[in-house]
Design a protein around this motif. Sequence first.
Motif, mmCIF file in Angstrom:
data_model
loop_
_atom_site.group_PDB
_atom_site.id
_atom_site.type_symbol
_atom_site.label_atom_id
_atom_site.label_comp_id
_atom_site.label_asym_id
_atom_site.label_seq_id
_atom_site.Cartn_x
_atom_site.Cartn_y
_atom_site.Cartn_z
ATOM 1 N N ILE A 191 -15.078 1.869 2.671
ATOM 2 C CA ILE A 191 -14.092 2.896 3.059
ATOM 3 C C ILE A 191 -14.548 3.592 4.345
ATOM 4 O O ILE A 191 -13.785 3.773 5.297
ATOM 5 C CB ILE A 191 -13.893 3.924 1.920
ATOM 6 N N THR A 206 0.481 3.902 -2.909
ATOM 7 C CA THR A 206 0.038 5.260 -2.567
ATOM 8 C C THR A 206 0.991 6.300 -3.137
ATOM 9 O O THR A 206 0.562 7.299 -3.727
ATOM 10 C CB THR A 206 -0.070 5.422 -1.032
ATOM 11 N N MET A 222 0.826 -1.211 0.000
ATOM 12 C CA MET A 222 0.000 0.000 0.000
ATOM 13 C C MET A 222 0.859 1.259 0.000
ATOM 14 O O MET A 222 0.524 2.262 -0.612
ATOM 15 C CB MET A 222 -0.918 0.038 1.224
ATOM 16 N N THR A 273 -5.094 3.379 5.546
ATOM 17 C CA THR A 273 -6.514 3.077 5.307
ATOM 18 C C THR A 273 -6.657 1.985 4.242
ATOM 19 O O THR A 273 -7.465 1.059 4.398
ATOM 20 C CB THR A 273 -7.264 4.353 4.869
ATOM 21 N N GLY A 274 -5.852 2.086 3.186
ATOM 22 C CA GLY A 274 -5.886 1.047 2.147
ATOM 23 C C GLY A 274 -5.533 -0.309 2.732
ATOM 24 O O GLY A 274 -6.160 -1.330 2.423
ATOM 25 N N SER A 275 -4.536 -0.326 3.612
ATOM 26 C CA SER A 275 -4.117 -1.596 4.222
ATOM 27 C C SER A 275 -5.238 -2.198 5.062
ATOM 28 O O SER A 275 -5.563 -3.382 4.935
ATOM 29 C CB SER A 275 -2.911 -1.378 5.149
ATOM 30 N N SER A 288 -3.384 7.557 3.756
ATOM 31 C CA SER A 288 -4.040 6.742 2.723
ATOM 32 C C SER A 288 -3.506 5.319 2.706
ATOM 33 O O SER A 288 -4.281 4.365 2.514
ATOM 34 C CB SER A 288 -3.827 7.345 1.335
ATOM 35 N N SER A 289 -2.185 5.149 2.913
ATOM 36 C CA SER A 289 -1.684 3.773 2.825
ATOM 37 C C SER A 289 -2.163 2.953 4.025
ATOM 38 O O SER A 289 -2.442 1.762 3.889
ATOM 39 C CB SER A 289 -0.165 3.720 2.663
ATOM 40 N N LEU A 341 -8.286 1.979 -5.851
ATOM 41 C CA LEU A 341 -7.429 0.878 -5.405
ATOM 42 C C LEU A 341 -8.263 -0.387 -5.135
ATOM 43 O O LEU A 341 -7.985 -1.463 -5.665
ATOM 44 C CB LEU A 341 -6.702 1.284 -4.103
ATOM 45 N N ILE A 342 -9.305 -0.224 -4.310
ATOM 46 C CA ILE A 342 -10.091 -1.398 -3.922
ATOM 47 C C ILE A 342 -10.761 -1.999 -5.161
ATOM 48 O O ILE A 342 -10.755 -3.215 -5.364
ATOM 49 C CB ILE A 342 -11.126 -1.026 -2.832
ATOM 50 N N GLN A 377 -8.587 7.758 -4.445
ATOM 51 C CA GLN A 377 -7.417 6.887 -4.470
ATOM 52 C C GLN A 377 -7.787 5.508 -3.899
ATOM 53 O O GLN A 377 -7.496 4.469 -4.491
ATOM 54 C CB GLN A 377 -6.355 7.543 -3.582
ATOM 55 N N LEU A 378 -8.496 5.522 -2.760
ATOM 56 C CA LEU A 378 -8.849 4.261 -2.100
ATOM 57 C C LEU A 378 -9.907 3.497 -2.887
ATOM 58 O O LEU A 378 -9.845 2.272 -3.024
ATOM 59 C CB LEU A 378 -9.355 4.533 -0.682
#
Length: 502
Positions: free
Chosen positions: A332, A164, A160, A281-283, A278-279, A461-462, A457-458
């Motif tokens: 999210i 990011t 992530m 949250t993505g994780s 962001s990284s 990504l997802i 971004q998220l």
Amino acid sequence: RQLVVPRRATDPPEVFHWLPIIGSAISYGNDPLNFFFDCQKKYGDVFTFILLGRRVTVALGPKGNNFVLGGKSTVFNAEDAYTHLTTPIFGKGVVYDVPNEVFMEQKKFVKVGLSTDNLRAYVGMIEDEIEEFINHDVNFKAYQMNDINEWGTFDTVRVMQEITILTASRTLQGREVRENLNKSFAEYYNDLDQGFTPLNFMFPNLPLESYRRRDRAHIKMSNFYVDIIKKRRTGNDDHEHDMIAALMQQKYRSGRPLTDKEIAHIMIAILMAGQHTSSATGSWALLHIAANPEIGEALYKEQVQNFTGPDGKMRPLTYEEVRNLPLLDSVIRETLRMHPPIHSIMRYVRDDVPVPATLAAPTKDGVYIVPKGNYVLASPQISQMDPAVWKDSEKWDPYRWNDSEGVAAQAFKMYLDENGEKVDYGFGAVSKGTESPYQPFGAGKHRCIGEQFAYLQLGTLISTVVRAMELKIEKVPEHNYHTMITMPKTPRNIAYRRRKFD
Ligand code: HEM
């Protein structure tokens, strides 16, 4: 200095501690959430604890959030609380190194760069970067074998973090940064990042090599951006969608344009503000999807239903569409409820401030007064995890946000005010009000301006990941609170396999 001030009858209750200067630093530092919940039981929503010589008054719950985040910036001051951490990293003349009015103007300039037009242009670029990464990075070898029976694993935080910075540099940061990402830029970034730790926050000036590296990296990074700006000023500027281009066109109310250094330093600030938030949250989102494969399948279905083209293949995402996928949005939202990257929002107290009686009941000596010289701290994570507010608060359940009435009636139990009346936080209030139990992006004057970008971004990504692969993990790891931004503890390896053949 503050520790020798005698206690006044109106001081908020003080958390018991054995060690005079250290105070509650260890309990707070290891697990702020449990520390706050424990203190809340003992002392109520407002209490003071000692943190390595500082006195920190915590205000919890929606009313506590409102007290701290809705407070006047002249009295509850962010610059005084943060500048020693951020100025060596971002540089002079921006953010917390300038008076609040100037920073507020700078925030407006950044908002111009985050316009809907720009965000619209970013979706395809983000999607491209992620697909490229999955198709080439060593972490996705099993995917690249093009065999649906082949499982591989990746460390979610490492992946992530890379995705990011790749996606942020391709979009906001601009072409020159993206081109240098595997070269000098990464090194400066890493050295700067080593200066963004709780140690730097607590001790601004230690004679450590990491502090010296941070300072050298700041100079190099700042020069790197200034060179880009100078080149752009002399050449053809065809960078219409990135942040440097937007900042180069802005002027303060006085009519003065930004200096090259100011632009450079704002660019560093944006890079740092968006990277770990962001990284992280993505994780967390991928970890929960992996632990709940049925949600991964439902997300995939949502993609198939919305994006299957006439040729039966999935077509690219668009900005408007990514914003309008209910399950993706809920995933999210719910991830940020349980894992807001910032657990403590601080301000320095410049003047005595009375605590409203509705937040903490007065004693025989009157209302509590937060003394000048303390810090105040809001932790929206506490109200976001409060079992009195949220049904099954410990459960990651994106469906709690799917509320047909458009308000959060099923999202959480109605919050009761001091008269026992139900307070209805509509969706707007849920994300924007200063008195709300849900504030992963903060509230008030200092509220985040990166929310739309982060969602984009998220969301991209997802979407891209669930289109490409299935994910699996036994258990979502615990929080690691030893970094500035809350990360999942190791091990945090997600197993994946390709969804279908090419
Ligand atoms: C402020 C969270 C992404 C730029 C904040 C604050 C929070 C927050 C809680 C308030 C801090 C305070 O009141 O002291 C998040 C989360 C993110 C995220 C959860 C992602 C999931 C971003 C991104 C950017 C950004 C991508 C830049 C593009 C900022 C800025 C501020 C801010 C400029 C204002 C600070 C101030 O006014 O003092 N963010 N952020 N953030 N954030 Fe974010």
